[in-house]
Design a protein around this motif. Structure first.
Motif, PDB file in Angstrom:
ATOM      1  N   ALA A  94      36.513  35.016  43.363  1.00 27.20           N
ATOM      2  CA  ALA A  94      36.434  34.825  44.811  1.00 27.20           C
ATOM      3  C   ALA A  94      37.276  33.634  45.253  1.00 27.20           C
ATOM      4  N   GLY A  95      37.254  32.569  44.462  1.00 28.48           N
ATOM      5  CA  GLY A  95      38.069  31.404  44.790  1.00 28.48           C
ATOM      6  C   GLY A  95      39.550  31.715  44.749  1.00 28.48           C
ATOM      7  N   LEU A  96      39.964  32.445  43.727  1.00 27.02           N
ATOM      8  CA  LEU A  96      41.375  32.830  43.623  1.00 27.02           C
ATOM      9  C   LEU A  96      41.772  33.797  44.745  1.00 27.02           C
ATOM     10  N   TYR A 132      38.389  41.233  42.524  1.00 25.21           N
ATOM     11  CA  TYR A 132      39.092  41.016  41.259  1.00 25.21           C
ATOM     12  C   TYR A 132      40.589  41.266  41.433  1.00 25.21           C
ATOM     13  N   LYS A 133      40.910  42.351  42.114  1.00 22.48           N
ATOM     14  CA  LYS A 133      42.303  42.696  42.333  1.00 22.48           C
ATOM     15  C   LYS A 133      43.023  41.604  43.119  1.00 22.48           C
ATOM     16  N   ALA A 134      42.359  41.082  44.158  1.00 22.40           N
ATOM     17  CA  ALA A 134      42.973  40.063  45.011  1.00 22.40           C
ATOM     18  C   ALA A 134      43.105  38.719  44.305  1.00 22.40           C
ATOM     19  N   SER A 135      42.415  38.540  43.173  1.00 19.15           N
ATOM     20  CA  SER A 135      42.512  37.277  42.432  1.00 19.15           C
ATOM     21  C   SER A 135      43.884  37.106  41.792  1.00 19.15           C
ATOM     22  N   ARG A 136      44.591  38.229  41.581  1.00 24.43           N
ATOM     23  CA  ARG A 136      45.907  38.207  40.949  1.00 24.43           C
ATOM     24  C   ARG A 136      45.876  37.609  39.539  1.00 24.43           C
ATOM     25  N   ASN A 137      44.750  37.765  38.865  1.00 24.91           N
ATOM     26  CA  ASN A 137      44.626  37.239  37.512  1.00 24.91           C
ATOM     27  C   ASN A 137      44.263  38.397  36.593  1.00 24.91           C
ATOM     28  N   GLN A 138      45.238  38.914  35.884  1.00 20.53           N
ATOM     29  CA  GLN A 138      45.028  40.100  35.070  1.00 20.53           C
ATOM     30  C   GLN A 138      44.087  39.847  33.899  1.00 20.53           C
ATOM     31  N   ARG A 139      44.116  38.650  33.344  1.00 18.39           N
ATOM     32  CA  ARG A 139      43.202  38.330  32.243  1.00 18.39           C
ATOM     33  C   ARG A 139      41.760  38.353  32.722  1.00 18.39           C
ATOM     34  N   ARG A 144      44.849  33.844  47.351  1.00 19.32           N
ATOM     35  CA  ARG A 144      45.926  34.789  47.097  1.00 19.32           C
ATOM     36  C   ARG A 144      45.824  36.138  47.820  1.00 19.32           C
ATOM     37  N   ALA A 145      44.707  36.479  48.397  1.00 15.16           N
ATOM     38  CA  ALA A 145      44.548  37.805  49.003  1.00 15.16           C
ATOM     39  C   ALA A 145      45.531  38.020  50.148  1.00 15.16           C
ATOM     40  N   THR A 146      46.090  39.206  50.201  1.00 13.26           N
ATOM     41  CA  THR A 146      46.994  39.555  51.295  1.00 13.26           C
ATOM     42  C   THR A 146      46.189  39.976  52.517  1.00 13.26           C
TER      43      THR A 146
END
Length: 230
Positions: free
Chosen positions: A102-104, A148-155, A108-110
C-alpha cells in the motif's frame, strides 16, 4: 442441501489432470469440506472424483509441499491442522506485505490504477450486502491484487502469490463472519483514499490495521487467543 465434499472431475479442461485434481483437493481443504485431521485415502478420493489413484497421489504430495497435508509415518496422509501460531505467523507476514504494498502504491500508482481501485470499492460495496461468500472472497482477492500490481515490485508480488493459498484458508472464514464484509470494504475505501492522496505512511498503516482486524476476528471465530502459545 449439503454441498458434497468432492465432485467427479470433468475432463474437458485444458489443464493436466494432475493439476485439476490438486486444485480440487486444495479447494476442498480451504473450504473445510476436507477437515483438519482428516485422513486422505487415495482410493476413496479417486472414486469420489472419478479418476485413478496416480493423480491423487501426485496431488497429495504437492499439497504436502504447500503445507495443506502432513504425512504421518506408517499411517498415511492427513489434512494439516491449523494452530494458533500458524494463524499468527501467516497474518504477521501478510500484514507486513500489505503495508509495504500500500505504501509503494501510494508512491507509484497511476491515475488509471487509482480509478480502478475506486471502482473495485464501489463494486465490493454491492456484493458485501449479499450472502454469496464466494463472490465476496473473489472481489476481496481482486482488490488486493490491484494494490500489489500498483506497488511495481515484482518480488513482492511473487512472495504474496506464494502466500496466497495459505491466506485463503483464513480469508473465507473471516469474511463469512456477520458484518465483516461491509466493514472490510469500508477499510478498503480508507486505504484507497490514502493511496490516492499519496500518503505513504497512512496507506501502509491502514493496510496493516486491515489485516490485524481480520486476524483478530479469525482468532475469535476459532475460539482462541494469542496468549495460548509462547
Amino acid at each position: 442441501m449439503e454441498q458434497p465434499r468432492l465432485v467427479p472431475i470433468k475432463l474437458d479442461n485444458y489443464k493436466p489432470l494432475r493439476e485439476i485434481v490438486f486444485e480440487t483437493l486444495r479447494e476442498a481443504i480451504i473450504q473445510g469440506r476436507l477437515e483438519p485431521g482428516e485422513r486422505l485415502m487415495e482410493i476413496q478420493l479417486a472414486e469420489e472424483m472419478g479418476v485413478s489413484r496416480t493423480p491423487v497421489r501426485e496431488a497429495i504430495r504437492k499439497l504436502e509441499l504447500e503445507g495443506f497435508v502432513v504425512m504421518v509415518p506408517r499411517k498415511g496422509a492427513y489434512v494439516a491442522g491449523i494452530s494458533v501460531k500458524d494463524i499468527v505467523d501467516v497474518f504477521e507476514v501478510r500484514a507486513a506485505l500489505e503495508a509495504l504494498a500500500a505504501g509503494l502504491a501510494a508512491e507509484r500508482a497511476t491515475t488509471e490504477e487509482l480509478e480502478e481501485m475506486e471502482r473495485a470499492v464501489l463494486l465490493n460495496y454491492e456484493v458485501s450486502h449479499g450472502k454469496n461468500i464466494d463472490t465476496l472472497v473473489e472481489r476481496d482477492i481482486s482488490f488486493h491484487d490491484l494494490i500489489y500490481k500498483a506497488s511495481r515490485n515484482q518480488r513482492l508480488v511473487q512472495i504474496v502469490t506464494h502466500l496466497k493459498e495459505q491466506v485463503q484458508r483464513f480469508r473465507t472464514t473471516s469474511l463469512a463472519l456477520p458484518g465483516r464484509g461491509r466493514h472490510a470494504v469500508e477499510e478498503h475505501k480508507n486505504i484507497v483514499e490514502a493511496i490516492s492522496s499519496r500518503n505513504v505512511e497512512l496507506a501502509g498503516s491502514l493496510a496493516r490495521e486491515h489485516i490485524d482486524t481480520a486476524e483478530q476476528l479469525f482468532l475469535t471465530a476459532m475460539g482462541e487467543v494469542k496468549e495460548k502459545y509462547d
